[in-house]
Scaffold this active site. Structure first.
Site, short mmCIF file in Angstrom:
data_model
loop_
_atom_site.label_atom_id
_atom_site.label_comp_id
_atom_site.label_asym_id
_atom_site.label_seq_id
_atom_site.Cartn_x
_atom_site.Cartn_y
_atom_site.Cartn_z
N HIS A 104 -45.66 5.02 35.20
CA HIS A 104 -45.16 5.32 33.86
C HIS A 104 -44.59 6.74 33.87
O HIS A 104 -45.16 7.63 34.51
CB HIS A 104 -46.29 5.26 32.83
CG HIS A 104 -45.96 5.98 31.55
ND1 HIS A 104 -45.21 5.39 30.55
CD2 HIS A 104 -46.21 7.25 31.15
CE1 HIS A 104 -45.04 6.28 29.58
NE2 HIS A 104 -45.63 7.41 29.91
N ASN A 154 -45.41 -2.80 37.19
CA ASN A 154 -44.38 -1.86 37.66
C ASN A 154 -44.92 -0.49 38.07
O ASN A 154 -44.19 0.49 38.11
CB ASN A 154 -43.21 -1.77 36.66
CG ASN A 154 -43.63 -1.24 35.30
OD1 ASN A 154 -44.81 -0.93 35.09
ND2 ASN A 154 -42.68 -1.12 34.40
N TYR A 206 -49.53 3.66 23.89
CA TYR A 206 -48.41 2.72 23.73
C TYR A 206 -48.19 2.33 22.26
O TYR A 206 -47.73 1.23 21.97
CB TYR A 206 -48.66 1.47 24.58
CG TYR A 206 -48.29 1.65 26.05
CD1 TYR A 206 -47.02 2.05 26.44
CD2 TYR A 206 -49.21 1.38 27.06
CE1 TYR A 206 -46.67 2.20 27.78
CE2 TYR A 206 -48.87 1.53 28.41
CZ TYR A 206 -47.60 1.93 28.75
OH TYR A 206 -47.25 2.08 30.09
N LYS A 244 -50.17 3.51 37.49
CA LYS A 244 -50.89 2.44 36.79
C LYS A 244 -51.91 1.78 37.75
O LYS A 244 -51.87 2.02 38.97
CB LYS A 244 -49.87 1.43 36.26
CG LYS A 244 -48.92 2.03 35.21
CD LYS A 244 -47.89 1.01 34.74
CE LYS A 244 -47.00 1.58 33.65
NZ LYS A 244 -45.99 0.61 33.19
N GLU A 302 -47.72 12.74 24.94
CA GLU A 302 -48.53 12.08 25.98
C GLU A 302 -49.38 13.09 26.75
O GLU A 302 -50.54 12.81 27.07
CB GLU A 302 -47.61 11.30 26.93
CG GLU A 302 -46.97 10.11 26.23
CD GLU A 302 -45.88 9.42 27.04
OE1 GLU A 302 -45.62 9.82 28.20
OE2 GLU A 302 -45.28 8.46 26.51
#
Ligand code: RTP
Length: 152
Positions: free
Chosen positions: A119, A116, A53, A13, A130
């Protein structure tokens, strides 16, 4: 016969990229024995992230999540190998880094759920969705992985 061709989508990310953790995260998958199938640095569009998402669109944190994911480039990757989806999630650690064990990526490098750093697909079905959302078929590179004979 174990499935040594299972694939998972792993993304670093924007915070992981900005914090110079790209090499360390890639190194963990390499050292574990997974095969790199695809990799690119992308500035994702709002629409692209909203589709990625889509299952979370009713969550209160959804707008913030999209803004965070748009805040800088993301490293998108596909890793292949035995149990890649489940092991990828285990290597990342818990969604909330404070619940992540030391030795996991989140447990070692971050503190907050909203930052965080990585992913990983949560099921084989999500991984397939994905991977095709982030990569064109010809970006998934087909090559001989010499390590395979020593891993399996
Ligand atoms: P990811 O999809 O990013 O691998 O994360 P995950 O499966 O572990 O967690 P998920 O529930 O799918 O949430 C996706 C991402 O949304 C952010 N989040 N923020 N503020 C909050 O309560 C909250 N909850 C989740 C995190 O960045 C999480 O990774």
């Amino acid at each position: 016969m174990p499935n040594t061709s299972e694939r998972t989508f792993i993304a670093i990310k924007p915070d992981g990229v900005q914090r110079n953790l790209v090499g360390k995260i890639i190194q963990r998958f390499e050292e574990r024995g997974y095969k790199l199938v695809a990799l690119k640095l992308v500035q994702a569009s709002k629409n692209h992230l909203e589709v990625h998402y889509q299952d979370l669109k009713e969550k209160p944190f959804f707008p913030g999540l999209i803004k965070y994911m748009q805040s800088g480039p993301i490293v998108a990757m596909v890793w292949e190998g035995l149990d890649a989806v489940r092991q990828g999630r285990a290597m990342l650690g818990a969604t909330n880094p404070l619940d992540s064990n030391a030795g996991t990526i989140r447990g070692d490098y971050c503190i907050q759920t909203g930052r965080n750093i990585c992913h990983g697909s949560d099921s084989v079905d999500s991984a397939n969705r994905e991977i095709s959302h982030w990569f064109k078929q010809d970006e998934l590179v087909d090559y001989e992985f010499a390590n395979k004979v020593w891993l399996y």
